[in-house]
Design a protein around this motif. Structure first.
Motif, PDB file in Angstrom:
ATOM      1  N   MET A  68     -17.717 -60.225 -13.081  1.00  0.00           N
ATOM      2  CA  MET A  68     -18.766 -61.090 -12.533  1.00  0.00           C
ATOM      3  C   MET A  68     -20.048 -60.268 -12.489  1.00  0.00           C
ATOM      4  O   MET A  68     -20.045 -59.158 -11.971  1.00  0.00           O
ATOM      5  CB  MET A  68     -18.416 -61.533 -11.118  1.00  0.00           C
ATOM      6  N   PRO A  71     -22.723 -60.820  -8.572  1.00  0.00           N
ATOM      7  CA  PRO A  71     -22.132 -61.830  -7.697  1.00  0.00           C
ATOM      8  C   PRO A  71     -22.568 -61.649  -6.245  1.00  0.00           C
ATOM      9  O   PRO A  71     -22.979 -60.561  -5.832  1.00  0.00           O
ATOM     10  CB  PRO A  71     -20.636 -61.556  -7.824  1.00  0.00           C
ATOM     11  N   SER A  72     -22.425 -62.703  -5.476  1.00  0.00           N
ATOM     12  CA  SER A  72     -22.628 -62.614  -4.033  1.00  0.00           C
ATOM     13  C   SER A  72     -21.337 -62.095  -3.396  1.00  0.00           C
ATOM     14  O   SER A  72     -20.271 -62.083  -4.035  1.00  0.00           O
ATOM     15  CB  SER A  72     -22.954 -63.992  -3.464  1.00  0.00           C
ATOM     16  N   GLN A  75     -18.768 -64.816  -3.581  1.00  0.00           N
ATOM     17  CA  GLN A  75     -18.138 -64.956  -4.897  1.00  0.00           C
ATOM     18  C   GLN A  75     -17.074 -63.886  -5.101  1.00  0.00           C
ATOM     19  O   GLN A  75     -16.005 -64.172  -5.646  1.00  0.00           O
ATOM     20  CB  GLN A  75     -19.186 -64.874  -6.004  1.00  0.00           C
TER      21      GLN A  75
END
Length: 89
Positions: A68, A71-72, A75
């Motif tokens: 990813m 990402p946060s 996430q």
């Protein structure tokens, strides 16, 4: 190789405010993960470029081998629950 790292891996570089933010947020979770500085690991930098359209976009995070880009925290945690359930998820 960087792609072979197990579990959750956070690829980062010094001076990146997005990296600093995500790493700080993850430190307050119970998630176990490995941090890799792409400026000190050429294989890790190459891996990040391979999943970020040729760019060294960080943070890049892998969960059970799935990458990813930027990402946060949410996430990352959702991916952990979906891909690698267990302690800290």
């Amino acid at each position: 190789m960087a792609e072979d790292r197990a579990g959750v891996v956070v690829y980062w570089r010094p001076g990146c405010p997005y990296c600093m933010n995500l790493r700080l947020q993850l430190r307050f979770s119970k998630l176990e993960y490995t941090e890799v500085n792409i400026w000190r690991d050429p294989e890790a930098a190459a891996f990040v470029r391979s999943v970020a359209d040729g760019n060294e976009t960080v943070p890049t995070v892998t969960v059970a081998g799935k990458a990813m880009v930027n990402p946060s925290r949410r996430q990352v945690m959702d991916a952990v629950r979906a891909q690698a359930p267990g302690p800290g998820a």
